[in-house]
Write an enzyme that holds these catalytic residues in place. Structure first.
Site: not given
Ligand code: SF4
Length: 335
Positions: A89, A109, A116, A154, A209, A327
């Site tokens: 995407e 990923c 995620c 990824g 982070l 995100c």
């Protein structure tokens, strides 16, 4: 015979492949990357003989997305499918004159961050430089793009050869011709990859982070165990400053999880005295995770405290939530 894709080649590779000189290779690259010409017979500025030769053995290779979804805020999420049938995407984020494309570097990923959705999608494969560059030139309104961020599906450092090659095509004069300062590669951190990236590219780097505390970070970002973020931050801090290159930390803020006073102090201690900027991002809930984002007030407070201690900080807006383009949400609609 399967014809070779020209898209994804550097100027030097075009020269070798077509057996032409520098100026003809630049003309071909310009036709592809700037004019988005997707028909060999229309390539400009090259002799007929070279055009005929290319027609026999190659195609431009610019391909369209398989599907798209538009958010109420103007964000567009694209689904691409490449020749190997990998799905990935891309997000188009127009914001007045600044138009950003968020590209994927892999289909899925393998870093396995539990917060995620892409991580849960599993890993299908690396994307080629062709697939990465095509995410910019293969979409509608691609000529409006001013910024590129590698924050899609990824981990870019896990596919570094292709990411570096794509960055060079995106920033080259003969390529898409964006300034390296307008290209940002975001990573959870693979130490050797980061060192190589800093040496071989002038593009910006953003480290995700999650927490300034290694044990806590390791629960959300498993790669912390192998590639400690404190070590990566030391490398970034000590790396010679390159004009217009921005080093930053992306900090997703989760209410009562990583937005406490202790976290704020930890972040200040980690980054004090450096030129590393902090981008605070709202958390987007994913199925099976009950956490919620820090409030806008808490994010403002965090930003203020960081700035007061000499660390530059900003808050990034959420975009495209209604089409799962924000995100950490990419792959939500995919099988
Ligand atoms: S946060 Fe980044 S590195 Fe972690 S699983 Fe998602 S895409 Fe991969």
């Amino acid at each position: 015979m399967i014809k070779t894709n020209l898209c994804g080649m550097t100027e030097g590779e075009i020269r070798n492949f077509a057996g032409c000189n520098y100026s003809h290779a630049v003309s071909i690259a310009n036709s592809l990357y700037k004019k988005r010409i997707n028909d060999i017979s229309l390539l400009q500025g090259i002799p007929k003989l070279i055009r005929e030769k290319l027609n026999e053995i190659s195609v431009p290779g610019i391909y369209k997305p398989a599907a798209s979804e538009k958010s109420s805020d103007g964000t567009i999420k694209y689904l691409f499918r490449n020749r190997q049938d990998f799905e990935f995407e891309t997000v188009f984020l127009p914001d007045s004159r600044r138009v950003t494309v968020c590209v994927s570097s892999q289909s899925g990923c393998r870093m396995g961050c539990p917060f995620c959705v892409t991580g849960r999608f599993g890993f299908r494969g690396n994307l080629s430089a062709h697939d990465i560059v095509n995410q910019i030139i293969g979409i509608q309104d691609s000529e409006r793009v001013t910024h590129v961020v590698f924050m899609g599906m990824g981990e870019p450092m896990d596919n570094l050869d292709n990411v570096l090659k794509a960055c060079s095509i995106i920033s080259a004069e003969w390529g898409i011709s964006l300034s390296p300062g307008n290209i940002t590669v975001s990573t959870v951190g693979i130490t050797s990859g980061i060192i190589r990236f800093l040496e071989e590219s002038k593009c910006n780097l953003a480290l995700s982070l999650y927490s300034p505390f290694p044990e806590e970070r390791a629960r959300a970002v498993p790669s912390e165990k192998k590639y400690p973020s404190h070590k990566i931050i030391e490398i970034i801090k000590n790396y010679p400053v390159v004009k217009k290159r921005r080093m930053s930390v992306a900090y997703i803020m989760i209410s009562n999880i990583n937005d406490t006073e202790m976290h704020l102090e930890g972040l200040k201690n980690l980054l004090r005295g450096s030129k590393i900027r902090v981008n605070l991002l709202p958390f987007h809930s994913v199925p099976g995770n009950n956490n919620i984002s820090s409030s806008p007030e808490r994010m403002e407070q965090f930003k203020h405290e960081l700035v007061m201690s000499g660390i530059s900080a900003s808050i990034r807006k959420s975009r495209g939530i209604d089409v799962s383009a924000a995100c950490g949400l990419l792959a939500t609609g995919m099988k």
